[in-house]
Scaffold this motif. Structure first.
Motif, short mmCIF file in Angstrom:
data_model
loop_
_atom_site.label_atom_id
_atom_site.label_comp_id
_atom_site.label_asym_id
_atom_site.label_seq_id
_atom_site.Cartn_x
_atom_site.Cartn_y
_atom_site.Cartn_z
N ILE A 147 3.92 -11.08 29.47
CA ILE A 147 2.96 -12.19 29.34
C ILE A 147 3.66 -13.40 28.73
N TYR A 195 3.34 -16.69 31.00
CA TYR A 195 1.89 -16.92 31.05
C TYR A 195 1.46 -18.07 30.15
N ALA A 224 2.79 -16.08 37.32
CA ALA A 224 1.75 -16.24 36.29
C ALA A 224 0.75 -17.33 36.69
N LEU A 263 -5.05 -14.73 26.73
CA LEU A 263 -4.23 -14.09 27.76
C LEU A 263 -4.16 -12.58 27.54
N PRO A 266 0.24 -9.21 35.18
CA PRO A 266 1.66 -9.59 35.27
C PRO A 266 2.42 -8.62 36.17
#
Ligand code: NAP
Length: 295
Positions: free
Chosen positions: A108, A112, A143, A253, A264
Protein backbone atom coordinates in the motif's frame (compact mmCIF):
# COMPACT_ATOMS: atom_id res chain seq x y z
CA UNK A 1 20.50 -8.22 11.87
CA UNK A 2 20.63 -8.94 8.16
CA UNK A 3 20.09 -6.00 5.82
CA UNK A 4 20.62 -5.09 2.17
CA UNK A 5 23.42 -2.53 2.27
CA UNK A 6 24.89 -0.36 -0.50
CA UNK A 7 28.27 1.34 -0.25
CA UNK A 8 28.10 3.20 -3.57
CA UNK A 9 25.56 4.14 -6.25
CA UNK A 10 25.38 1.94 -9.33
CA UNK A 11 23.59 -1.02 -10.88
CA UNK A 12 21.53 -3.59 -8.97
CA UNK A 13 24.74 -5.41 -8.04
CA UNK A 14 25.60 -2.71 -5.45
CA UNK A 15 22.77 -4.14 -3.27
CA UNK A 16 24.32 -6.80 -1.01
CA UNK A 17 23.07 -8.71 1.99
CA UNK A 18 25.22 -8.03 5.06
CA UNK A 19 25.21 -8.54 8.81
CA UNK A 20 24.94 -5.11 10.50
CA UNK A 21 24.21 -3.88 14.05
CA UNK A 22 20.53 -3.71 15.03
CA UNK A 23 19.10 -0.18 14.74
CA UNK A 24 18.47 1.57 18.06
CA UNK A 25 15.20 3.53 18.21
CA UNK A 26 15.65 7.16 19.25
CA UNK A 27 13.12 9.37 21.06
CA UNK A 28 9.67 9.08 19.45
CA UNK A 29 10.71 6.01 17.46
CA UNK A 30 9.68 2.38 17.61
CA UNK A 31 11.53 -0.73 16.46
CA UNK A 32 9.67 -2.83 13.87
CA UNK A 33 10.50 -6.43 12.98
CA UNK A 34 10.02 -6.41 9.17
CA UNK A 35 7.93 -9.22 7.62
CA UNK A 36 7.58 -7.63 4.17
CA UNK A 37 9.29 -4.66 2.50
CA UNK A 38 7.92 -2.93 -0.60
CA UNK A 39 10.31 -2.12 -3.46
CA UNK A 40 9.58 1.26 -5.05
CA UNK A 41 10.86 3.00 -8.16
CA UNK A 42 12.10 5.64 -5.72
CA UNK A 43 14.53 3.03 -4.35
CA UNK A 44 15.72 2.28 -7.88
CA UNK A 45 16.44 5.98 -8.43
CA UNK A 46 18.24 6.25 -5.08
CA UNK A 47 20.34 3.17 -5.83
CA UNK A 48 21.30 4.37 -9.33
CA UNK A 49 22.13 8.01 -8.64
CA UNK A 50 20.62 9.77 -5.63
CA UNK A 51 21.88 8.12 -2.43
CA UNK A 52 24.44 10.40 -0.82
CA UNK A 53 25.34 8.83 2.54
CA UNK A 54 26.99 5.41 2.77
CA UNK A 55 26.56 2.74 3.89
CA UNK A 56 22.88 3.07 2.97
CA UNK A 57 19.93 0.73 3.50
CA UNK A 58 17.12 1.43 1.02
CA UNK A 59 13.39 0.92 1.48
CA UNK A 60 10.57 3.32 2.43
CA UNK A 61 7.73 0.81 2.88
CA UNK A 62 7.30 -2.22 5.13
CA UNK A 63 4.92 -4.15 7.33
CA UNK A 64 5.69 -6.18 10.41
CA UNK A 65 5.38 -6.20 14.19
CA UNK A 66 6.41 -3.66 16.80
CA UNK A 67 9.17 -4.99 19.06
CA UNK A 68 7.62 -3.24 22.10
CA UNK A 69 3.91 -4.19 21.93
CA UNK A 70 3.85 -6.95 19.30
CA UNK A 71 1.21 -4.93 17.43
CA UNK A 72 1.10 -5.32 13.63
CA UNK A 73 1.95 -2.17 11.67
CA UNK A 74 2.33 -0.70 8.20
CA UNK A 75 5.36 1.56 7.83
CA UNK A 76 5.71 4.14 5.06
CA UNK A 77 8.04 7.07 4.51
CA UNK A 78 10.71 5.42 6.67
CA UNK A 79 14.33 4.72 5.78
CA UNK A 80 16.06 1.35 5.85
CA UNK A 81 13.20 -1.13 5.31
CA UNK A 82 15.32 -3.64 3.31
CA UNK A 83 16.27 -5.19 6.65
CA UNK A 84 15.11 -7.51 9.41
CA UNK A 85 14.59 -4.55 11.77
CA UNK A 86 13.84 -0.89 11.17
CA UNK A 87 13.59 2.00 13.66
CA UNK A 88 10.76 4.32 12.61
CA UNK A 89 9.13 7.47 13.93
CA UNK A 90 5.76 6.70 15.56
CA UNK A 91 4.30 9.09 12.94
CA UNK A 92 5.37 6.72 10.17
CA UNK A 93 3.70 3.60 11.62
CA UNK A 94 0.01 2.67 11.28
CA UNK A 95 -1.74 -0.19 13.08
CA UNK A 96 -3.15 -2.84 10.74
CA UNK A 97 -5.81 -5.49 11.38
CA UNK A 98 -5.18 -9.26 11.19
CA UNK A 99 -7.25 -9.39 7.98
CA UNK A 100 -4.49 -7.52 6.12
CA UNK A 101 -1.44 -9.60 5.18
CA UNK A 102 2.02 -8.12 5.69
CA UNK A 103 2.77 -8.26 1.96
CA UNK A 104 -0.45 -6.42 1.07
CA UNK A 105 0.17 -3.80 3.75
CA UNK A 106 3.72 -3.23 2.48
CA UNK A 107 2.33 -2.84 -1.06
CA UNK A 108 0.00 0.00 0.00
CA UNK A 109 2.62 2.51 1.26
CA UNK A 110 4.17 4.82 -1.33
CA UNK A 111 2.10 3.74 -4.39
CA UNK A 112 -1.35 4.09 -2.81
CA UNK A 113 -0.68 7.28 -0.88
CA UNK A 114 0.86 8.76 -4.05
CA UNK A 115 -2.11 7.73 -6.18
CA UNK A 116 -4.60 9.02 -3.59
CA UNK A 117 -2.78 12.33 -3.23
CA UNK A 118 -2.56 12.76 -7.02
CA UNK A 119 -5.95 11.71 -8.33
CA UNK A 120 -8.20 12.37 -5.31
CA UNK A 121 -6.65 15.24 -3.33
CA UNK A 122 -5.04 17.23 -6.16
CA UNK A 123 -7.14 16.29 -9.21
CA UNK A 124 -10.45 15.96 -7.35
CA UNK A 125 -11.52 12.63 -8.86
CA UNK A 126 -15.24 12.14 -8.16
CA UNK A 127 -17.67 9.24 -8.51
CA UNK A 128 -18.73 8.84 -12.13
CA UNK A 129 -15.74 10.78 -13.48
CA UNK A 130 -13.60 9.48 -16.35
CA UNK A 131 -10.06 8.53 -15.29
CA UNK A 132 -7.19 7.66 -17.65
CA UNK A 133 -4.17 5.94 -16.07
CA UNK A 134 -0.99 5.65 -18.14
CA UNK A 135 1.29 2.67 -17.28
CA UNK A 136 -1.36 0.92 -15.20
CA UNK A 137 1.24 -1.81 -14.76
CA UNK A 138 3.43 0.47 -12.65
CA UNK A 139 2.91 0.42 -8.89
CA UNK A 140 1.46 3.94 -8.78
CA UNK A 141 -0.56 3.28 -11.95
CA UNK A 142 -2.06 0.06 -10.59
CA UNK A 143 -2.92 1.90 -7.35
CA UNK A 144 -4.57 4.70 -9.36
CA UNK A 145 -6.71 2.22 -11.29
CA UNK A 146 -7.68 0.49 -8.05
CA UNK A 147 -8.60 3.71 -6.23
CA UNK A 148 -10.49 5.03 -9.27
CA UNK A 149 -12.52 1.83 -9.51
CA UNK A 150 -13.21 1.80 -5.74
CA UNK A 151 -14.45 5.41 -5.89
CA UNK A 152 -16.82 4.68 -8.77
CA UNK A 153 -14.93 6.32 -11.63
CA UNK A 154 -14.93 4.93 -15.16
CA UNK A 155 -11.32 3.85 -15.61
CA UNK A 156 -9.30 3.65 -18.84
CA UNK A 157 -5.72 2.46 -18.66
CA UNK A 158 -2.64 1.80 -20.80
CA UNK A 159 0.26 -0.64 -20.51
CA UNK A 160 2.61 -2.73 -22.67
CA UNK A 161 0.66 -5.06 -24.93
CA UNK A 162 1.72 -8.16 -22.99
CA UNK A 163 0.16 -6.74 -19.80
CA UNK A 164 -3.23 -5.64 -21.15
CA UNK A 165 -5.13 -8.72 -19.90
CA UNK A 166 -3.97 -7.96 -16.36
CA UNK A 167 -4.99 -4.30 -16.76
CA UNK A 168 -8.48 -5.37 -17.83
CA UNK A 169 -8.66 -7.71 -14.81
CA UNK A 170 -8.21 -4.64 -12.58
CA UNK A 171 -11.54 -3.32 -13.85
CA UNK A 172 -10.26 -0.84 -16.42
CA UNK A 173 -10.78 -0.62 -20.16
CA UNK A 174 -7.29 -1.48 -21.41
CA UNK A 175 -5.40 0.16 -24.30
CA UNK A 176 -1.95 -0.19 -25.80
CA UNK A 177 0.10 3.00 -25.39
CA UNK A 178 -0.17 3.79 -29.10
CA UNK A 179 -3.88 3.04 -29.49
CA UNK A 180 -5.28 6.10 -31.32
CA UNK A 181 -8.47 5.96 -29.24
CA UNK A 182 -6.57 7.02 -26.08
CA UNK A 183 -6.20 10.63 -27.24
CA UNK A 184 -9.98 10.92 -27.66
CA UNK A 185 -11.04 9.63 -24.24
CA UNK A 186 -12.07 13.04 -22.80
CA UNK A 187 -10.87 12.13 -19.34
CA UNK A 188 -11.63 14.35 -16.35
CA UNK A 189 -8.44 13.13 -14.68
CA UNK A 190 -5.28 11.68 -16.26
CA UNK A 191 -2.49 10.06 -14.20
CA UNK A 192 0.81 9.98 -16.11
CA UNK A 193 3.97 8.51 -14.46
CA UNK A 194 5.73 7.79 -17.79
CA UNK A 195 6.89 11.06 -19.40
CA UNK A 196 7.89 11.70 -23.02
CA UNK A 197 6.37 8.54 -24.50
CA UNK A 198 2.83 9.24 -23.24
CA UNK A 199 2.58 12.90 -22.29
CA UNK A 200 1.26 14.34 -25.57
CA UNK A 201 -1.47 11.69 -25.64
CA UNK A 202 -2.28 12.35 -21.98
CA UNK A 203 -2.85 16.06 -22.75
CA UNK A 204 -4.88 15.22 -25.86
CA UNK A 205 -7.04 12.85 -23.79
CA UNK A 206 -8.17 15.59 -21.38
CA UNK A 207 -11.81 16.65 -21.23
CA UNK A 208 -12.81 20.31 -20.84
CA UNK A 209 -11.54 21.41 -17.40
CA UNK A 210 -9.56 18.17 -17.10
CA UNK A 211 -6.59 17.69 -14.77
CA UNK A 212 -3.42 15.82 -15.71
CA UNK A 213 -1.42 14.78 -12.64
CA UNK A 214 2.17 13.55 -12.81
CA UNK A 215 4.27 12.06 -10.01
CA UNK A 216 7.44 11.97 -12.12
CA UNK A 217 8.64 9.98 -15.12
CA UNK A 218 9.85 6.39 -15.33
CA UNK A 219 10.98 7.22 -18.87
CA UNK A 220 12.36 10.38 -20.50
CA UNK A 221 11.18 13.39 -18.40
CA UNK A 222 11.51 15.92 -21.22
CA UNK A 223 8.03 16.10 -22.72
CA UNK A 224 6.41 17.98 -25.58
CA UNK A 225 2.74 18.40 -26.44
CA UNK A 226 0.32 20.53 -28.41
CA UNK A 227 -0.39 23.46 -26.11
CA UNK A 228 -3.74 24.13 -27.84
CA UNK A 229 -5.03 20.86 -26.39
CA UNK A 230 -4.54 22.44 -22.97
CA UNK A 231 -5.71 25.96 -23.85
CA UNK A 232 -8.86 25.05 -25.71
CA UNK A 233 -10.12 22.85 -22.86
CA UNK A 234 -9.02 25.10 -19.98
CA UNK A 235 -7.20 22.03 -18.69
CA UNK A 236 -4.43 21.89 -16.10
CA UNK A 237 -1.19 19.96 -15.57
CA UNK A 238 -0.30 19.37 -11.91
CA UNK A 239 3.07 18.13 -10.62
CA UNK A 240 2.32 16.39 -7.37
CA UNK A 241 5.49 17.11 -5.37
CA UNK A 242 6.32 14.53 -2.73
CA UNK A 243 3.14 12.69 -1.75
CA UNK A 244 2.58 13.17 2.00
CA UNK A 245 2.10 10.27 4.42
CA UNK A 246 -1.05 11.74 5.98
CA UNK A 247 -2.40 9.81 8.97
CA UNK A 248 -6.04 9.98 7.88
CA UNK A 249 -5.25 8.94 4.29
CA UNK A 250 -3.29 5.85 5.34
CA UNK A 251 -6.02 4.90 7.84
CA UNK A 252 -8.57 5.10 5.05
CA UNK A 253 -6.43 3.09 2.62
CA UNK A 254 -5.82 0.42 5.28
CA UNK A 255 -9.56 0.19 6.01
CA UNK A 256 -10.43 -0.11 2.29
CA UNK A 257 -7.77 -2.79 1.72
CA UNK A 258 -8.84 -4.71 4.83
CA UNK A 259 -12.38 -4.88 3.38
CA UNK A 260 -10.93 -5.94 -0.01
CA UNK A 261 -12.41 -2.80 -1.58
CA UNK A 262 -8.80 -2.01 -2.55
CA UNK A 263 -6.67 -4.85 -3.89
CA UNK A 264 -2.94 -4.09 -4.28
CA UNK A 265 -1.35 -6.34 -6.90
CA UNK A 266 1.79 -8.19 -5.84
CA UNK A 267 3.76 -9.42 -8.83
CA UNK A 268 6.06 -11.59 -6.72
CA UNK A 269 7.69 -11.98 -3.34
CA UNK A 270 11.46 -12.50 -3.15
CA UNK A 271 13.78 -13.23 -0.22
CA UNK A 272 15.67 -10.20 1.06
CA UNK A 273 18.94 -11.44 -0.44
CA UNK A 274 17.37 -11.04 -3.91
CA UNK A 275 16.92 -7.25 -3.63
CA UNK A 276 19.23 -6.80 -6.63
CA UNK A 277 17.02 -9.11 -8.69
CA UNK A 278 13.95 -7.09 -7.63
CA UNK A 279 15.58 -3.92 -8.95
CA UNK A 280 16.65 -5.65 -12.15
CA UNK A 281 13.09 -6.87 -12.80
CA UNK A 282 11.66 -3.37 -12.28
CA UNK A 283 14.19 -1.74 -14.59
CA UNK A 284 13.57 -4.43 -17.24
CA UNK A 285 9.78 -3.69 -17.11
CA UNK A 286 9.14 -7.31 -16.15
CA UNK A 287 6.88 -6.40 -13.24
CA UNK A 288 3.14 -5.76 -12.90
CA UNK A 289 2.35 -3.96 -9.64
CA UNK A 290 4.66 -4.61 -6.69
CA UNK A 291 7.72 -6.64 -5.79
CA UNK A 292 7.90 -7.51 -2.09
CA UNK A 293 11.04 -8.53 -0.21
CA UNK A 294 10.81 -11.05 2.63
CA UNK A 295 13.51 -10.93 5.32
N1 NAP B 1 6.18 12.30 -6.41
C1 NAP B 1 6.04 11.24 -5.63
O1 NAP B 1 5.73 11.33 -4.43
C2 NAP B 1 6.26 9.85 -6.23
C3 NAP B 1 5.86 8.72 -5.54
C4 NAP B 1 6.00 7.47 -6.14
C5 NAP B 1 6.56 7.38 -7.42
N2 NAP B 1 6.99 8.51 -8.04
C6 NAP B 1 7.57 8.42 -9.40
O2 NAP B 1 6.53 7.95 -10.25
C7 NAP B 1 7.10 7.15 -11.28
C8 NAP B 1 6.42 5.78 -11.27
O3 NAP B 1 6.82 5.05 -10.12
P1 NAP B 1 6.31 3.55 -9.90
O4 NAP B 1 6.91 3.09 -8.62
O5 NAP B 1 4.86 3.48 -10.08
O6 NAP B 1 7.02 2.82 -11.14
P2 NAP B 1 7.21 1.25 -11.41
O7 NAP B 1 6.28 0.46 -10.60
O8 NAP B 1 8.65 0.94 -11.31
O9 NAP B 1 6.74 1.20 -12.94
C9 NAP B 1 7.41 0.42 -13.85
C10 NAP B 1 6.50 0.22 -15.06
O10 NAP B 1 6.36 1.44 -15.78
C11 NAP B 1 6.11 1.12 -17.14
N3 NAP B 1 6.89 1.97 -18.05
C12 NAP B 1 6.39 2.75 -19.02
N4 NAP B 1 7.36 3.41 -19.66
C13 NAP B 1 8.52 3.01 -19.11
C14 NAP B 1 9.87 3.35 -19.36
N5 NAP B 1 10.22 4.20 -20.32
N6 NAP B 1 10.81 2.75 -18.60
C15 NAP B 1 10.49 1.89 -17.63
N7 NAP B 1 9.20 1.55 -17.34
C16 NAP B 1 8.23 2.10 -18.08
C17 NAP B 1 6.47 -0.35 -17.35
O11 NAP B 1 5.25 -1.06 -17.57
P3 NAP B 1 4.83 -1.40 -19.10
O12 NAP B 1 5.74 -2.52 -19.51
O13 NAP B 1 3.41 -1.79 -19.01
O14 NAP B 1 5.04 -0.16 -19.90
C18 NAP B 1 7.10 -0.76 -16.03
O15 NAP B 1 6.82 -2.10 -15.70
C19 NAP B 1 8.60 7.10 -11.02
O16 NAP B 1 9.24 8.10 -11.77
C20 NAP B 1 8.70 7.42 -9.54
O17 NAP B 1 9.97 7.98 -9.21
C21 NAP B 1 6.86 9.73 -7.48
Amino acid sequence: MRAVVMHETGGPEVLRLEEVPDPEPGPGETLVRVEAAGVNHYDVNERAREASRFPAILGRDAAGTRADTGGRVLVTGARGCYAELVAVSEERAWAIPDSLSAATAAAIGVPYRTAWWAIVELAGLAEGARLLVQAASSATGQASVDIGRALGATVFATASTGKLDRVAALGAEAFAYDDPRVGGLEADVVFDPVGAETFATSVAALARGGRLVTPGAVGDPTVSFDVWNLVDRQARIIGIGSAPAARATLERLIALASDRRLRPVIDRELPLEQAAEAHRLIEAREVFGKVILRP
